[in-house]
Design a protein around this motif. Sequence first.
Motif, PDB file in Angstrom:
ATOM      1  N   GLY A 115     100.858  64.550 -28.930  1.00 49.62           N
ATOM      2  CA  GLY A 115     102.019  64.749 -29.181  1.00 49.62           C
ATOM      3  C   GLY A 115     102.763  64.253 -27.903  1.00 49.62           C
ATOM      4  N   HIS A 116     102.115  64.550 -26.740  1.00 55.79           N
ATOM      5  CA  HIS A 116     102.920  64.394 -25.637  1.00 55.79           C
ATOM      6  C   HIS A 116     101.863  63.789 -24.696  1.00 55.79           C
ATOM      7  N   CYS A 117     101.717  62.467 -24.729  1.00 57.44           N
ATOM      8  CA  CYS A 117     100.840  61.695 -23.776  1.00 57.44           C
ATOM      9  C   CYS A 117     101.576  60.829 -22.868  1.00 57.44           C
ATOM     10  N   TYR A 118     101.213  60.653 -21.530  1.00 59.10           N
ATOM     11  CA  TYR A 118     102.312  60.511 -20.381  1.00 59.10           C
ATOM     12  C   TYR A 118     102.267  58.816 -20.606  1.00 59.10           C
ATOM     13  N   ILE A 119     100.946  58.243 -21.132  1.00 56.70           N
ATOM     14  CA  ILE A 119     101.095  56.768 -20.987  1.00 56.70           C
ATOM     15  C   ILE A 119     101.061  56.243 -22.559  1.00 56.70           C
ATOM     16  N   GLU A 120     101.221  57.208 -23.762  1.00 58.87           N
ATOM     17  CA  GLU A 120     101.694  56.896 -24.935  1.00 58.87           C
ATOM     18  C   GLU A 120     100.183  56.260 -25.519  1.00 58.87           C
ATOM     19  N   SER A 121      99.190  56.693 -25.134  1.00 58.36           N
ATOM     20  CA  SER A 121      98.000  56.387 -25.547  1.00 58.36           C
ATOM     21  C   SER A 121      97.693  56.502 -27.152  1.00 58.36           C
ATOM     22  N   SER A 122      97.135  55.615 -28.037  1.00 58.79           N
ATOM     23  CA  SER A 122      96.860  55.805 -29.444  1.00 58.79           C
ATOM     24  C   SER A 122      96.074  54.783 -29.842  1.00 58.79           C
ATOM     25  N   PRO A 123      95.571  54.859 -31.047  1.00 68.85           N
ATOM     26  CA  PRO A 123      94.412  53.811 -31.552  1.00 68.85           C
ATOM     27  C   PRO A 123      95.324  52.378 -31.801  1.00 68.85           C
ATOM     28  N   GLN A 171      97.563  71.468 -32.068  1.00 67.37           N
ATOM     29  CA  GLN A 171      99.183  71.250 -32.182  1.00 67.37           C
ATOM     30  C   GLN A 171      99.266  69.888 -31.400  1.00 67.37           C
ATOM     31  N   GLU A 172      98.858  69.848 -30.254  1.00 68.25           N
ATOM     32  CA  GLU A 172      98.984  68.528 -29.486  1.00 68.25           C
ATOM     33  C   GLU A 172      97.921  67.422 -29.763  1.00 68.25           C
ATOM     34  N   ARG A 173      96.870  67.659 -30.132  1.00 67.55           N
ATOM     35  CA  ARG A 173      95.968  66.523 -30.532  1.00 67.55           C
ATOM     36  C   ARG A 173      95.513  66.269 -31.802  1.00 67.55           C
ATOM     37  N   GLY A 174      95.809  66.908 -32.658  1.00 73.97           N
ATOM     38  CA  GLY A 174      95.618  66.725 -34.244  1.00 73.97           C
ATOM     39  C   GLY A 174      94.613  67.752 -34.682  1.00 73.97           C
ATOM     40  N   ALA A 175      94.464  67.868 -35.952  1.00 76.98           N
ATOM     41  CA  ALA A 175      93.758  68.964 -36.681  1.00 76.98           C
ATOM     42  C   ALA A 175      92.412  68.826 -36.369  1.00 76.98           C
ATOM     43  N   GLY A 176      91.564  69.551 -35.883  1.00 78.13           N
ATOM     44  CA  GLY A 176      90.199  69.511 -35.941  1.00 78.13           C
ATOM     45  C   GLY A 176      89.606  68.846 -34.633  1.00 78.13           C
ATOM     46  N   SER A 177      90.478  68.577 -33.718  1.00 75.98           N
ATOM     47  CA  SER A 177      90.033  68.093 -32.384  1.00 75.98           C
ATOM     48  C   SER A 177      89.632  68.776 -31.273  1.00 75.98           C
TER      49      SER A 177
END
Length: 325
Positions: free
Chosen positions: A49-57, A160-166
Amino acid sequence: MTLAAPPATRAKFTDPDWTAKGERRASVPLSGLETLWFNTGSLCNITCGHCYIESSPRNDRLAYLEPADVLPFLDEIAADGLPVREIGFTGGEPFLNRSMAELAGLCLDRGFRVLVLTNAMRPMQRPAVRAALSALRERHGGRLQLRVSLDHHSAALHDQERGAGSFAKAMAGLGWLVREGFSVTVAGRTRWGEDQAAMRAGYARLFAEHGLALDAADPHALVLFPEMDETAEVPEITTACWGILNLRPDAMMCASSRMVVRRKGAERAVVLPCTLLPYDPRFEMGNSLAEAARADGGQFDHGAVKLNHRHCAKFCVLGGGSCSA
């Protein structure tokens, strides 16, 4: 160095030498390069939800680093006798990079301490990665350290920040690392308003419940990072702030560290002041550590970093944060 008069009007964090109020902006000289960071690539297996470098797949703005990107910097350290003791790897998720274990091995073989930041989820838990990490631990012991991101001691807030099950997946990876005898630390975040004592008590209960021999009271074993809210109002740091806050420039992260990234499509890697500014082209310091030490003009004064970014104020100066071990 003689500065021109401050502009009559300006927005915050725009002029490298003057704040919006017309005060002289603070800067941090490089006192000695102790930690060199490599960003292995901006891709990540999750979207926080709040990644300082907007990392994602999907975020591939920073390319995967390969040995050919890293070796010139290791050679430069050796040739120039630089006082680097620690090599850090961050992302994205470093273990999405298929060369991660090899990169760590190159640095360990040269005698450096190596710190890898990871979410300890599926990329790190692949059998081939586990085997490669175990081999590095057997050869190098505690000089290889992994810092696992566990944003909160409760599954609900972490997820809440990283996704369900993380949370469950991260705990599985953390548990494997501890049981296998790796040097492990944990990184939490202070975004939920709890005081440090309450957070450390919560992590202590979590570690005890899972039988993890980690000391939540030790600030090196459990690092609690300040938040970097892009929308929050943040004061600019002036030269007077050092005395007001009773802080020294050489205590800031950029006094002893630099970061290397290679942007998507770029032929060569580039040096940046720190891990928090991976995309801003204003903060590029050159293609070598020597060029970075001489960087002048704009955001730099003969290698000194002008604190012209909100992360400089929020994370480092006011938050007391540092990514190094």
